[in-house]
Motif scaffolding. Structure first.
Motif, PDB file in Angstrom:
ATOM      1  N   LEU A 333       0.838  -1.208   0.000  1.00 24.40           N
ATOM      2  CA  LEU A 333       0.000   0.000   0.000  1.00 24.40           C
ATOM      3  C   LEU A 333       0.873   1.258   0.000  1.00 24.40           C
ATOM      4  O   LEU A 333       0.570   2.243  -0.688  1.00 24.40           O
ATOM      5  N   ALA A 334       1.979   1.217   0.755  1.00 29.34           N
ATOM      6  CA  ALA A 334       2.912   2.355   0.786  1.00 29.34           C
ATOM      7  C   ALA A 334       3.525   2.572  -0.601  1.00 29.34           C
ATOM      8  O   ALA A 334       3.689   3.719  -1.055  1.00 29.34           O
ATOM      9  N   GLN A 335       3.850   1.452  -1.295  1.00 33.02           N
ATOM     10  CA  GLN A 335       4.451   1.559  -2.632  1.00 33.02           C
ATOM     11  C   GLN A 335       3.485   2.223  -3.619  1.00 33.02           C
ATOM     12  O   GLN A 335       3.891   3.065  -4.428  1.00 33.02           O
ATOM     13  N   ILE A 336       2.206   1.857  -3.545  1.00 35.06           N
ATOM     14  CA  ILE A 336       1.197   2.456  -4.432  1.00 35.06           C
ATOM     15  C   ILE A 336       1.156   3.973  -4.223  1.00 35.06           C
ATOM     16  O   ILE A 336       1.097   4.745  -5.184  1.00 35.06           O
ATOM     17  N   GLU A 337       1.233   4.401  -2.968  1.00 29.77           N
ATOM     18  CA  GLU A 337       1.197   5.845  -2.671  1.00 29.77           C
ATOM     19  C   GLU A 337       2.480   6.545  -3.108  1.00 29.77           C
ATOM     20  O   GLU A 337       2.444   7.628  -3.701  1.00 29.77           O
ATOM     21  N   GLN A 338       3.622   5.902  -2.845  1.00 36.56           N
ATOM     22  CA  GLN A 338       4.910   6.492  -3.241  1.00 36.56           C
ATOM     23  C   GLN A 338       4.984   6.716  -4.752  1.00 36.56           C
ATOM     24  O   GLN A 338       5.510   7.723  -5.225  1.00 36.56           O
ATOM     25  N   LEU A 339       4.459   5.750  -5.514  1.00 30.92           N
ATOM     26  CA  LEU A 339       4.507   5.852  -6.973  1.00 30.92           C
ATOM     27  C   LEU A 339       3.333   6.656  -7.533  1.00 30.92           C
ATOM     28  O   LEU A 339       3.182   6.786  -8.743  1.00 30.92           O
ATOM     29  N   ASN A 340       2.479   7.148  -6.620  1.00 32.57           N
ATOM     30  CA  ASN A 340       1.333   7.954  -7.036  1.00 32.57           C
ATOM     31  C   ASN A 340       0.407   7.201  -7.988  1.00 32.57           C
ATOM     32  O   ASN A 340      -0.012   7.739  -9.013  1.00 32.57           O
ATOM     33  N   GLU A 343      -4.774   6.284  -8.709  1.00 37.76           N
ATOM     34  CA  GLU A 343      -5.849   6.491  -9.693  1.00 37.76           C
ATOM     35  C   GLU A 343      -5.776   5.549 -10.902  1.00 37.76           C
ATOM     36  O   GLU A 343      -6.555   5.667 -11.825  1.00 37.76           O
ATOM     37  N   ARG A 344      -4.829   4.629 -10.906  1.00 38.21           N
ATOM     38  CA  ARG A 344      -4.741   3.692 -12.027  1.00 38.21           C
ATOM     39  C   ARG A 344      -5.935   2.734 -12.002  1.00 38.21           C
ATOM     40  O   ARG A 344      -6.675   2.653 -11.024  1.00 38.21           O
ATOM     41  N   LEU A 345      -6.105   1.985 -13.097  1.00 34.03           N
ATOM     42  CA  LEU A 345      -7.182   0.988 -13.160  1.00 34.03           C
ATOM     43  C   LEU A 345      -6.685  -0.389 -12.740  1.00 34.03           C
ATOM     44  O   LEU A 345      -7.454  -1.343 -12.678  1.00 34.03           O
ATOM     45  N   THR A 346      -5.375  -0.508 -12.507  1.00 35.42           N
ATOM     46  CA  THR A 346      -4.806  -1.779 -12.056  1.00 35.42           C
ATOM     47  C   THR A 346      -3.830  -1.516 -10.915  1.00 35.42           C
ATOM     48  O   THR A 346      -3.310  -0.403 -10.777  1.00 35.42           O
ATOM     49  N   THR A 347      -3.573  -2.554 -10.143  1.00 35.03           N
ATOM     50  CA  THR A 347      -2.498  -2.509  -9.153  1.00 35.03           C
ATOM     51  C   THR A 347      -1.456  -3.536  -9.569  1.00 35.03           C
ATOM     52  O   THR A 347      -1.786  -4.722  -9.714  1.00 35.03           O
ATOM     53  N   VAL A 348      -0.226  -3.088  -9.807  1.00 27.95           N
ATOM     54  CA  VAL A 348       0.889  -4.011 -10.059  1.00 27.95           C
ATOM     55  C   VAL A 348       2.041  -3.537  -9.181  1.00 27.95           C
ATOM     56  O   VAL A 348       2.547  -2.428  -9.350  1.00 27.95           O
ATOM     57  N   VAL A 349       2.418  -4.359  -8.199  1.00 27.09           N
ATOM     58  CA  VAL A 349       3.479  -3.976  -7.266  1.00 27.09           C
ATOM     59  C   VAL A 349       4.530  -5.089  -7.194  1.00 27.09           C
ATOM     60  O   VAL A 349       4.235  -6.251  -7.470  1.00 27.09           O
ATOM     61  N   TYR A 350       5.747  -4.688  -6.834  1.00 20.24           N
ATOM     62  CA  TYR A 350       6.848  -5.670  -6.779  1.00 20.24           C
ATOM     63  C   TYR A 350       7.869  -5.271  -5.723  1.00 20.24           C
ATOM     64  O   TYR A 350       8.228  -4.107  -5.598  1.00 20.24           O
ATOM     65  N   GLN A 351       8.297  -6.269  -4.974  1.00 15.47           N
ATOM     66  CA  GLN A 351       9.460  -6.105  -4.099  1.00 15.47           C
ATOM     67  C   GLN A 351      10.143  -7.462  -4.027  1.00 15.47           C
ATOM     68  O   GLN A 351       9.482  -8.476  -3.824  1.00 15.47           O
ATOM     69  N   GLU A 368      -9.233  -5.369  -1.815  1.00 16.70           N
ATOM     70  CA  GLU A 368     -10.211  -4.850  -0.852  1.00 16.70           C
ATOM     71  C   GLU A 368     -10.034  -3.340  -0.678  1.00 16.70           C
ATOM     72  O   GLU A 368     -10.997  -2.617  -0.429  1.00 16.70           O
ATOM     73  N   THR A 369      -8.789  -2.844  -0.817  1.00 16.39           N
ATOM     74  CA  THR A 369      -8.525  -1.415  -0.641  1.00 16.39           C
ATOM     75  C   THR A 369      -8.759  -0.650  -1.940  1.00 16.39           C
ATOM     76  O   THR A 369      -9.514   0.323  -1.980  1.00 16.39           O
ATOM     77  N   TYR A 370      -8.070  -1.072  -2.996  1.00 11.47           N
ATOM     78  CA  TYR A 370      -8.260  -0.463  -4.327  1.00 11.47           C
ATOM     79  C   TYR A 370      -8.973  -1.527  -5.159  1.00 11.47           C
ATOM     80  O   TYR A 370      -8.346  -2.488  -5.590  1.00 11.47           O
ATOM     81  N   TYR A 371     -10.236  -1.335  -5.397  1.00 10.83           N
ATOM     82  CA  TYR A 371     -11.042  -2.387  -6.022  1.00 10.83           C
ATOM     83  C   TYR A 371     -10.753  -2.419  -7.526  1.00 10.83           C
ATOM     84  O   TYR A 371     -11.399  -1.729  -8.309  1.00 10.83           O
ATOM     85  N   ARG A 372      -9.724  -3.206  -7.912  1.00  8.95           N
ATOM     86  CA  ARG A 372      -9.323  -3.267  -9.319  1.00  8.95           C
ATOM     87  C   ARG A 372      -8.426  -4.495  -9.522  1.00  8.95           C
ATOM     88  O   ARG A 372      -7.898  -5.051  -8.551  1.00  8.95           O
ATOM     89  N   PRO A 373      -8.242  -4.943 -10.771  1.00  8.08           N
ATOM     90  CA  PRO A 373      -7.379  -6.116 -11.026  1.00  8.08           C
ATOM     91  C   PRO A 373      -5.978  -5.879 -10.458  1.00  8.08           C
ATOM     92  O   PRO A 373      -5.406  -4.803 -10.629  1.00  8.08           O
ATOM     93  N   THR A 374      -5.440  -6.891  -9.794  1.00  5.13           N
ATOM     94  CA  THR A 374      -4.232  -6.707  -8.975  1.00  5.13           C
ATOM     95  C   THR A 374      -3.217  -7.821  -9.190  1.00  5.13           C
ATOM     96  O   THR A 374      -3.587  -9.003  -9.230  1.00  5.13           O
TER      97      THR A 374
END
Length: 564
Positions: A333-340, A343-351, A368-374
């Motif tokens: 969740l912190a990464q999504i905020e850091q990368l701004n 507002e995207r339609l997808t969540t793609v995160v990596y560590q 559950e937090t950002y209701y979108r394909p993840t």
């Protein structure tokens, strides 16, 4: 939150069901929504029978599979029962290996290591079979796309039987038999079995050849019901029958391994939901945090003391899993905020150091937090591995297929999938996936939806109504717990926030024009207190439930949402 009232079925059909079954219009509506049109279908729905199960030999290649296993049994061949490391795979391996052990001692189980071998059939597993004189591998809950690996095994003199429920590719592996109702050339009447369900059909076919009855196989159904719940397959048709009888086994005579899990929780009667949230996570934790073979050991153990010891170890894995999943979710969740990227339609995160065993759970948490394909990625050897989760109504498998130029390997379902890719392709894939979803998703699917079965009044909620409603269980996809809406509701003045952090809402409710009062509890709805205060009218959606307090049981509403 979107509220969608399901269309009302044909009034004539509702009327006929009311008369035939002596029930009210709401219950008749619920049955019609589930495709039930007459007394006989209703009888099968409320009272599933084992004879409702289909002939297993209707499944393409079933005769070949049984013939090959019978040959292995008669010639004392070594049989390797191979399955994926999740609940569906480990229950399927437990089921088939336990059945085969009633006929031979030459059976061994193999669960691939999530970290060194990855998902599905592995070259390492095939080498293990070849080096240890196994001439037959029966793969469960995986294998339908393992074309090169099955060919490799064949070159080594190892035969394959595949029992899978995932979508096949254009070509099937060159196995002795491929049991998969989703094959385009398979006319098996029910397409939605899980991997353990297909394993059950295999032992049903073998038992039939032996002159045994399906009733003789009831003790295996606790495993099948656990897999049905954990794999989130539809609970209709054959799955409903298997889950219905499987729950009876869990609640009356579960195997020592499942009983050992139940000993850790205070719960007398388990529903499918309890299986999903109590039994399944513990079984899954073995493959996530240590090794899936531990789960098979637990589920096949006959000694009660040993089963309790295994269950304790697995529960510790589950506690570790919870800690890891909580921490990684916060980091993601912190990464999504850091990368701004809010507002995207997808969540793609990596560590790279995220625990591979929990990225699927983290993907579910993020939706559950950002209701979108993840998709949640981590490092796996020299590749990146991801778990994908979708939102209701959007096929993530098709979206991944459209991005396959950047993917090494992928597989899964409409709502959940797994994939690997080369690290150099991560950014390109991330953009391609965002572009593909942007092109194809209906924007309204990005707002969570509550589907409402029927609008009713509080006067309709009686003990008889609830008694019949309970018989709609087991609930799950294709037969969800009925959701109702009631308008012109008031709080009687006792509404308050409850819970250690006051995040839940509890109120005694009444409806305009009636004197009936009923308690409602809304988990996570503490922020709605202002909507119901000062005797303002509101409408709510809820399910009907029971609450037992100090020996007294009463009906209550589990509130899903409230609107002014």
């Amino acid at each position: 939150m979107r509220w969608t009232l399901k269309p009302k079925p044909d009034p004539e059909l509702i009327n006929e069901l009311q008369k035939a079954l002596d029930i009210d219009a709401t219950l008749a509506t619920l049955l019609a929504q589930r495709g039930i049109t007459n007394y006989e279908e209703a009888k099968r729905f409320f009272r599933p029978q084992l004879e409702d199960l289909h002939d297993p030999f209707l499944m393409r290649d079933m005769d070949k599979a049984v013939t090959r296993i019978e040959k292995a049994l008669s010639e004392n061949e070594n049989i390797l029962v191979y399955g994926d490391y999740d609940v569906d795979g480990t229950t399927a391996v437990s089921l088939l290996s336990q059945y085969l052990k009633t006929r031979t001692t030459q059976v061994y189980t193999y669960i691939p290591d999530r970290y060194t071998e990855g998902y599905g059939v592995s070259y390492q597993g095939i080498d293990f079979a070849s080096e240890n004189d196994f001439t037959l591998i029966v793969a469960l809950d995986c294998g339908v796309k393992a074309i090169e690996k099955v060919a490799y095994a064949k070159d080594l003199g190892v035969d394959f039987i595949i029992c899978d429920h995932h979508r096949p590719g254009e070509t099937l592996p060159d196995a002795v038999a491929v049991l998969d109702p989703k094959r385009s050339d398979c006319e098996y009447p029910y397409k939605e079995l899980c991997g353990c369900g297909i394993g059950f059909k295999l032992i049903q076919a073998m038992a039939t050849r032996q002159g045994e009855r399906v009733e003789d196989l009831i003790p295996y159904l606790d495993l099948v019901a656990t897999a049905i719940g954990a794999d989130i397959v539809p609970i209709d048709g054959e799955n409903r029958t298997l889950a219905y009888f499987g729950l009876q086994v869990i609640n009356s005579q579960p195997r020592p391994g499942i009983q050992a899990i139940l000993n850790q929780v205070e719960k007398e009667i388990l529903t499918i939901t309890d299986v999903v949230f109590i039994v399944a996570p513990r079984i899954n934790a073995a493959g996530r945090m240590k090794h899936g073979e531990d789960a098979v050991q637990l589920l096949t153990e006959t000694d009660v003391a040993k089963a309790n010891s295994y269950a304790e170890a697995i529960n510790n894995h589950n506690l570790d899993r919870r800690d890891a999943d909580k921490q990684i979710t916060q980091e993601a969740l912190a990464q999504i905020e850091q990368l701004n990227e809010q507002e995207r339609l997808t969540t793609v995160v990596y560590q790279e150091d995220w625990h591979k065993g929990v990225i699927g759970i983290v993907a579910s948490r993020l939706t559950e937090t950002y209701y979108r394909p993840t998709l949640v990625f981590t490092k796996s050897g020299d590749k990146l591995a991801a778990s994908a989760r979708s939102v209701k109504g959007f096929d993530i498998y098709n979206a991944l297929e459209a991005c396959s130029d950047f993917i090494e390997q992928f597989g899964g379902h409409k709502y959940a999938a797994g994939l690997t890719l080369h690290p150099d392709n991560y950014e390109a894939f991330k953009q391609a996936f965002e572009d593909e979803v942007s092109k194809t998703i209906d924007r309204k699917l990005l707002i969570p939806e509550i589907k409402i079965d029927a609008q009713i009044d509080f006067q309709d909620i009686s003990p008889k109504f609830y008694r019949i409603l309970k018989q709609f269980a087991p609930f799950g996809p294709a037969n969800m717990t009925p959701v109702f809406m009631t308008e012109n509701v008031y709080d009687t003045g006792y509404g308050k926030c409850v819970g250690s952090d006051e995040s839940h809402l509890r109120a005694t409710l009444t409806q305009s024009g009636t004197n009936k009062q009923i308690v409602g509890i809304g988990f996570g709805l503490g922020n709605k207190l202002n909507v119901i205060s000062n005797k303002k009218p509101f409408k709510l959606v809820y399910t009907v439930d029971e609450n037992t307090w100090q020996g007294q049981t009463s009906l209550q509403l589990k509130i899903r949402d409230i609107k002014a």
